[in-house]
Design a protein around this motif. Structure first.
Motif: not given
Length: 397
Positions: A251-265
């Motif tokens: 419920k805290n609106d995490p930013i969801l990605t499709g790859e770890d690379e997006d998280v790292a960047a």
């Protein structure tokens, strides 16, 4: 591509639909006479060949006659492992990066069609492995006899090749005084709304398994961690503290990605200016050197800085290159093969190899700092998977 709430509903729905289709296809085409695609069936027993009579040189010779091996893995490190295997043995080897659900579906279809192309799967989805692929004999476990003495009984069926990690990280350039959160519950506070990055759990089965594993074994520690916030005892109408934490995080609106690379960047790239917290694989810490990223594990996070999960080595039952497949598994269980999969840390299933000296900054003692998956909980994880996926889906809105 990064998807954040609330504009990412359609993209998240797409991920969920693809995951559901993969699971449905797996059950539909699996060679099982009835029931839930093998769920609940006992695992095939595994016996270790006599180490004294095992002839590694004979295995190498037989593997060379077969000429090639195809290996699937959820990590791109498999490409380097295949390259070094080919260099060492002169056997053509190809490594393919593929998510566990896609690999399971492909191997199941190949088994039914009796046209097996994948020889080895380095597989991180333990619940699917023990509840579907192994009982249905789509894959099998082979334990290198000469290494068996250093493989614990609990790690033999299925065979644990390596334990890897997912960790919470921050940008030390933007937070020079250390990780800006000290407790996992802080990630659910309004202050961190929209500032936590991670892969979408509906497309990343290992996250759902982390939730179910914690619910099975870690609820008390997570509840105790809440008590350390100074807000009194946790009050919840949910099943346990883990479900409450998962609900609040969703419920805290995490930013969801499709790859770890997006998280790292998104956390650590040189041009980043906003302080955020991420959850990603320890393998991405190679980006510190390769891409000049600023990243460090949230050391001392209460109760855990992340989680440690096993990756299993399996051989396709219908492999056309069974000896090359065995040799590749043998290679993966040695220090030489392990080092190629553990470039940014990990713990080998072979006790004589142990823990990699290459570990992400901020993480030292993996078994104590990370939540460790319990092998006996794998069947329960499989049964609880759909319910936990639905729980996340309902709350992430």
């Amino acid at each position: 591509m990064i998807r954040s709430n609330p504009r990412g509903h359609r993209a998240r729905a797409g991920v969920a639909v693809l995951a559901a289709l993969a699971t449905a296809a797996l059950g539909a085409c699996a060679p099982s006479s009835s029931g839930e695609a093998g769920a609940g069936e006992p695992l095939p027993s595994v016996t270790v060949e006599d180490a004294a009579s095992f002839d590694l040189q004979a295995l190498i010779a037989a593997a060379k006659k077969e000429g090639s091996v195809l290996v699937y893995d959820g990590s791109g490190d498999v490409k380097d492992m295949a390259k070094e295997f080919e260099k060492k043995y002169g056997i053509k080897a190809e490594g393919v990066k593929s998510k566990a659900a896609a690999t399971a579906e492909k191997m199941t279809r190949e088994a039914q069609a009796k046209n097996v192309t994948i020889d080895v799967s380095l597989f991180e989805d333990g619940p699917m492995l023990v509840s579907q692929l192994l009982p249905q004999k789509i894959v099998k476990t082979w334990i290198p006899p000469d290494l068996a003495a250093n493989i614990e009984e609990k790690d033999r069926n299925p065979l644990v090749m390596i334990s890897k990690g997912y960790v919470f990280l921050y940008n030390p350039k933007l937070s020079p005084d250390g990780c800006p959160v000290k407790n996992m519950w802080e990630l659910t506070d309004p202050k961190w709304k929209g500032k936590v990055m991670m892969q979408d759990p509906l497309g990343k089965g290992i996250f759902i398994q982390w939730f179910t594993q914690m619910s099975e074994k870690g609820g008390d520690k997570l509840a105790a961690a809440y008590g350390k916030l100074g807000k009194g005892e946790l009050k919840t109408d949910e099943k346990d503290a883990v479900h409450e934490w998962v609900k609040r995080l969703a419920k805290n609106d995490p930013i969801l990605t499709g790859e770890d690379e997006d998280v790292a960047a998104g956390i650590s790239a040189p041009n980043q200016t906003q302080v955020k917290i991420g959850l990603l694989s320890t393998a991405k810490f190679r980006d510190i050197e390769q891409k000049k990223y600023d990243m460090r594990v949230c050391e001392g996070l209460t109760p855990w800085s992340g989680f440690m999960y096993p990756k299993y080595a399996t051989i396709a039952t219908g492999s056309k290159h069974p000896n090359a497949a065995k040799l590749f598994v043998h290679f993966a269980m040695t220090k030489e093969g392990f080092s190629l999969e553990a470039g940014s840390g990990g713990v080998s299933g072979n006790k004589s190899v142990g823990q990699s000296p290459n570990t992400p900054p901020g993480l030292t003692d993996w078994p104590t700092e990370l939540y460790t998956f319990s092998p006996e909980s794998l069947p329960a994880d499989f049964r609880a998977r759909q319910g936990m996926q639905d729980f996340w889906r309902v709350n992430h809105s």
